[in-house]
Write an enzyme that holds these catalytic residues in place. Structure first.
Site, PDB file in Angstrom:
ATOM      1  N   ASN A  39       2.247   0.381   0.070  1.00 13.90           N
ATOM      2  CA  ASN A  39       2.001   1.747  -0.377  1.00 13.90           C
ATOM      3  C   ASN A  39       2.785   2.720   0.501  1.00 13.90           C
ATOM      4  O   ASN A  39       4.021   2.539   0.574  1.00 13.90           O
ATOM      5  CB  ASN A  39       0.513   2.072  -0.595  1.00 13.90           C
ATOM      6  CG  ASN A  39      -0.430   1.877   0.555  1.00 13.90           C
ATOM      7  OD1 ASN A  39      -0.712   0.760   0.935  1.00 13.90           O
ATOM      8  ND2 ASN A  39      -0.960   2.938   1.104  1.00 13.90           N
ATOM      9  N   ASP A  40       2.178   3.687   1.103  1.00 15.73           N
ATOM     10  CA  ASP A  40       2.916   4.804   1.705  1.00 15.73           C
ATOM     11  C   ASP A  40       4.092   4.423   2.603  1.00 15.73           C
ATOM     12  O   ASP A  40       3.964   3.514   3.426  1.00 15.73           O
ATOM     13  CB  ASP A  40       1.994   5.610   2.634  1.00 15.73           C
ATOM     14  CG  ASP A  40       0.641   5.875   2.046  1.00 15.73           C
ATOM     15  OD1 ASP A  40       0.456   5.675   0.848  1.00 15.73           O
ATOM     16  OD2 ASP A  40      -0.247   6.285   2.816  1.00 15.73           O
ATOM     17  N   ARG A 164      -7.049  11.199   9.008  1.00 16.86           N
ATOM     18  CA  ARG A 164      -5.992  10.183   9.154  1.00 16.86           C
ATOM     19  C   ARG A 164      -4.577  10.709   8.916  1.00 16.86           C
ATOM     20  O   ARG A 164      -4.362  11.843   8.582  1.00 16.86           O
ATOM     21  CB  ARG A 164      -6.263   9.026   8.206  1.00 16.86           C
ATOM     22  CG  ARG A 164      -6.408   9.409   6.744  1.00 16.86           C
ATOM     23  CD  ARG A 164      -6.683   8.153   5.904  1.00 16.86           C
ATOM     24  NE  ARG A 164      -6.880   8.463   4.498  1.00 16.86           N
ATOM     25  CZ  ARG A 164      -8.078   8.640   3.923  1.00 16.86           C
ATOM     26  NH1 ARG A 164      -9.182   8.530   4.627  1.00 16.86           N
ATOM     27  NH2 ARG A 164      -8.146   8.928   2.631  1.00 16.86           N
TER      28      ARG A 164
END
Ligand code: FRU
Length: 495
Positions: A39-40, A164
């Site tokens: 993902n990111d 986060r």
């Protein structure tokens, strides 16, 4: 010691899966890991002549799981070299099986690369997210976790534990950390998204500064992956808000007060209007460019989410969207354009000009109807049609419909009938300047990215067509449109 073992274990798992990997179903010129989940993008940085990309990676299956940082680098943002996995969960503060080493960023100081990430753990009182540091003295290849981790443990007053994605920057002789957070109820219980700001002189001791910007109920419940960077004489804040309708990639342009923390918004917009463009990160390179890289997939809480895609059966899931360069226009709106280096992938081209498009479908001639780059210039001043339809990657039954609603100046991307899998219709206003509208489209095996309005409007989407004899068909509704020119390049693969 444990960290090294975890890294080796993870790497063997990915290497074994990569050896078995079939390439046909994978993107040909988009970045993705050798196997399994991503993902990111994390820690994007231009270092010693190379672009480094770390990314959220689950190295054991094509699904989200305990997060690691995968690593790749490139000299041109197009051809990528995979490196060993850089970070793995290994410590009490970052080894939650449904958490791990979450997103973050890197910064270079005195020849060392410092990675900041969110460690996630659960010691019995719920999900804990703390900010941690790891240091590399071999140019970002291997990292040692800081012995006194976490560097930030305590939550600011009023903050929910959704805390986060540290973004580190250097400004006015200090280090700053921007964090995504949710005030009040948290991401899943109606909290209000915000960014939190910290300051440090030495990267290890962090002092709380405050909240430069927050939602008051109109901007999502949690701001994931914030990024703050200077552009011309402004500051740009980007983030991915959770539960904010179909707006999942916001940007604000304005001024930033780092003392009495406040981001003053002067301009705002969407980085992308499609379904799959999330958690972007910026990096500056030696050409002075600011480049954004994002994950090309979506989360289960997005209105159009149906799953992470049918490619999990091929042992991979997730890729990056094409890197973009960003700048501001004279009204301080963000202009995003595909990086110039993509031109190096152009193969044979087919060009046509001055063609009147009417109701009768016209098949756009091209060498490769699946992996291509297309630049189409429409003359709207001469249009009598109310809309123009581009049926992408279509056969008799299936196709992805891109509509230019000329009458209402709207763009619609309809993938309801794209394939056996996809759903969703995405739309946004068009803001053409003058009478010419240019559509710049990149198609890869499982994606379509569109740039228009000179880079003010972008759409990134996944599609998963498996049907044969795909074609790209153009037609007008209710009149004609003049196609001033169209060029379609076949795109060379990089894998
Ligand atoms: C955004 C995100 C981040 C988090 C990471 C976990 O896509 O939810 O907030 O750090 O993914 O993989």
């Amino acid at each position: 010691m444990i960290h090294r073992q975890r890294l080796q274990q993870a790497q063997s798992s990915v290497d074994a899966a990569a050896r078995q990997m079939q390439s046909q179903g994978r993107p040909r010129y988009h970045f993705l890991p050798p196997a399994f989940w991503m993902n990111d993008p994390n820690g994007c940085i231009y270092l010693n002549g190379r672009y480094h990309l770390y990314y959220q990676h689950y190295p054991y299956a094509p699904r989200w799981g305990s997060m690691h940082w995968g690593h790749a680098s490139s000299s041109d943002l197009v051809h990528w070299q995979h490196h060993p996995i850089a970070l793995a969960p290994s410590e009490v503060y970052d080894d939650h099986p449904e958490g791990g080493v979450f997103s973050g960023s890197t910064i270079c100081r005195d020849g060392k690369l410092y990675a900041f990430y969110t460690g996630t753990a659960n010691h019995g009182s719920g999900f804990e997210q703390t900010q941690c540091m790891a240091v590399s003295d071999d140019g970002g290849e291997t990292f040692e976790k800081y012995a006194d981790n976490p560097v930030i443990t305590r939550l600011p007053d009023g903050a929910s534990p959704d805390f986060r994605d540290p973004r580190i920057l250097w400004h006015n002789g200090c280090y700053y950390m921007v964090l995504g957070n949710s005030l009040g109820g948290g991401a899943w219980h109606g909290g209000e998204g915000c960014i939190q700001l910290y300051r440090s002189e030495n990267l290890t001791e962090w002092h709380y500064v405050g909240i430069p910007l927050r939602s008051r109920g109109e901007l999502g419940t949690m701001w994931e992956c914030p990024d703050l960077f200077p552009l011309d004489d402004k500051w740009v804040l980007t983030f991915s808000p959770m539960f904010n309708g179909n707006r999942k990639a916001r940007y604000f342009v304005g001024t930033m007060d780092f003392e009495e923390p406040a981001f003053i918004i002067e301009q705002s917009g969407e980085l992308d209007w499609g379904g799959e463009w999330y958690a972007s990160q910026s990096m500056k390179d030696d050409k002075g460019r600011t480049i954004l890289i994002a994950w090309q997939n979506c989360w289960d809480w997005m209105p159009w989410w149906k799953g992470f895609g049918p490619k999990q059966s091929e042992n991979w899931c997730g890729n990056c969207a094409l890197p973009r360069t960003v700048r501001l226009d004279d009204q301080h709106r963000l202009i995003s354009l595909p990086i110039e280096e993509l031109k190096s992938l152009r193969g044979r081209a087919v060009t046509c000009s001055d063609r009147k498009i009417g109701e009768k479908p016209w098949e756009i001639p091209c060498e490769d109807p699946e992996c291509f780059e297309m630049v189409m210039v429409l003359d709207l001043s001469a249009a009598t049609a109310s809309s123009l339809e581009l049926n992408l990657r279509s056969n008799e039954e299936k196709g992805t419909l891109l509509t230019v609603d000329i009458a209402n100046r709207r763009l619609l991307f309809n993938r309801e009938n794209a394939d056996e899998y996809s759903t969703g219709i995405f739309n946004c206003d068009l803001q053409p300047e003058g009478s010419l509208l240019t559509l710049h489209i990149f198609s890869d095996i499982s994606s379509i990215e569109i740039f228009t309005d000179g880079g003010r409007t972008c759409m990134s989407n996944t599609i998963y067509p498996v049907h044969g004899s795909q074609r790209n068909i153009l037609c007008a509704r209710g009149g004609t449109v003049v196609l001033q020119s169209i060029t379609v390049w076949q795109m060379k693969g990089v894998w």
